[in-house]
Design an enzyme around this catalytic site. Structure first.
Site, short mmCIF file in Angstrom:
data_model
loop_
_atom_site.label_atom_id
_atom_site.label_comp_id
_atom_site.label_asym_id
_atom_site.label_seq_id
_atom_site.Cartn_x
_atom_site.Cartn_y
_atom_site.Cartn_z
CD GLU A 181 -2.53 -1.79 2.41
OE1 GLU A 181 -2.68 -0.82 3.32
OE2 GLU A 181 -3.92 -1.82 2.05
CD GLU A 313 -4.07 -5.88 2.51
OE1 GLU A 313 -4.66 -5.34 3.38
OE2 GLU A 313 -2.59 -6.18 2.59
#
Length: 384
Positions: A181, A313
């Site tokens: 991320e 995710e």
């Protein structure tokens, strides 16, 4: 997950180094020190491969834990655990990995750590699972700024050159994902052009470094990330890297909408979707139609163009203080996995290990026992 969300799920106010921060099995399974001899790289596109990957599961807060594999409270990964993941119906395991704490000042990764990561990949492949390894948060050095760009580019290239060489002979059930991320720490807003340019550059550095190692890596299926793995930022700003291999790239995004329901421990929002009965316990956005629309963006922007998407995710924390809350967690996870899969995305559930209140674990990591069998079934069945 990034450091902020890791800390939130661990119940920590500050993260420091001291607190941590199906296509079937390989022709031959890797050991901790040696790669399989078989090439095992099939003549299939990444899109074709993605439809074999089914439902996925994250070995979260383990190999990426700052301070060591068990520093964030989870036991070491074992063959027993991977066998349990496969037996539950999952076909893919995403293995987040930290590297910097195992490297010297010259960014040379310790052979012992490469061997341990290979051992865990071997567990997954022996169980018959696809495996994805990445460079996860890793202490936060991948800041997408011009000030950090030179250092980060050099380190990322050196790490992936070493990782790729170590896994060079592994077959196509092993995928590499360049980063996680990537964002400027604490800034969840629309990224500045600077941030986008540097982050897109990270994706190119990763692909170039891996391909240069040759062997199976010349055609390995690689996963790159949109900015902060945010769907809207990906659609708006992501640029696919130039790749010498044809049809061997995937895009990765994550999904945790609506935040106050999925991850916010302090929130009183514990109901979701069409089955919600209490408006005060339900967020005003992020319902089924929102998820459909978000995943449709990825289908139109990527899947329909031959570029598969990894939903790397997704998940919801348990809220045991609310009677009946598990029904809504079950509904959200099943819906998200199904909505993603139907639009060509590979859903990979985020499991952080613990299974109690405010946690997202599905299995007893020590034994492999399913703690939430209904939730496991909902995610797995969504891709069948």
């Amino acid at each position: 997950m990034n450091r902020f969300l890791i800390c939130l799920l661990l119940g920590l106010s500050v993260c420091t180094p001291s607190c941590g921060g199906g296509g079937g099995p390989s022709p031959s399974s890797p050991s901790a020190t040696a790669a399989p001899a078989s090439t095992g790289m099939r003549e299939i596109t990444s899109l074709q491969l993605s439809r074999q990957m089914g439902a996925g599961w994250n070995l979260g807060n383990t190999l990426e834990a700052i301070g060591g594999e068990t520093a964030w409270g989870n036991p070491k990964a074992t063959q027993q655990l991977m066998d349990a993941i496969k037996a539950a119906g999952f076909k893919t395991v995403r293995i987040p990995v930290a590297w910097k704490q195992y490297a010297d000042a010259g960014d040379n990764i310790a052979p012992q750590w490469l061997a341990r990561v290979a051992e865990v990949v071997g567990y997954a492949q022996k169980a018959g699972l696809f495996a994805i390894i990445n460079v996860h948060w890793d202490g936060g050095w991948l800041q997408p700024t011009y000030a950090a760009q030179s250092m980060a580019n050099a380190r990322l290239a050196k790490y992936w050159t070493q990782i790729a060489k170590h896994f060079q002979a592994y077959d196509d059930t092993l995928l590499f994902a360049g980063t996680n991320e990537v964002m400027v720490e604490g800034d969840y807003g629309t990224p500045k052009p600077e941030y986008v340019a540097v982050q897109n550059g990270f994706n190119q550095i990763f692909v170039t470094a891996v391909r240069a190692t040759g062997g199976n890596n010349a055609v390995r299926h690689l996963v790159v990330q949109g900015f902060n793995t945010n769907i809207d930022h990906t659609i708006a700003f992501a640029q696919l890297p130039t790749d010498m291999a044809k049809d061997r790239l995937m895009m990765e995004i994550h999904y945790y909408d609506p935040y106050h329901f999925t991850l916010d421990e302090k929130s009183a929002i514990w109901q979701w979707g069409a089955g919600a009965t209490d408006p005060k316990a339900t967020d005003s956005w992020g319902n089924e139609s929102h998820a459909d629309a978000q995943f449709q963006k990825m289908k139109t922007g990527y899947v329909d163009k031959g570029i598969p998407v990894i939903l790397g995710e997704f998940g919801v924390i348990a809220r045991t203080q609310y009677a009946g809350s598990e029904k809504f967690r079950l509904a959200w996870n099943g819906y998200i996995a199904r909505a993603a899969w139907q639009r060509g995305l590979v859903p990979v559930y985020w499991d952080n290990g613990p299974t109690g209140d405010k946690s997202m674990g599905l299995f007893d990591r020590a034994s492999g026992r399913q703690v939430y069998p209904d939730l496991v079934k909902a995610i797995v069945d969504a891709t069948r």
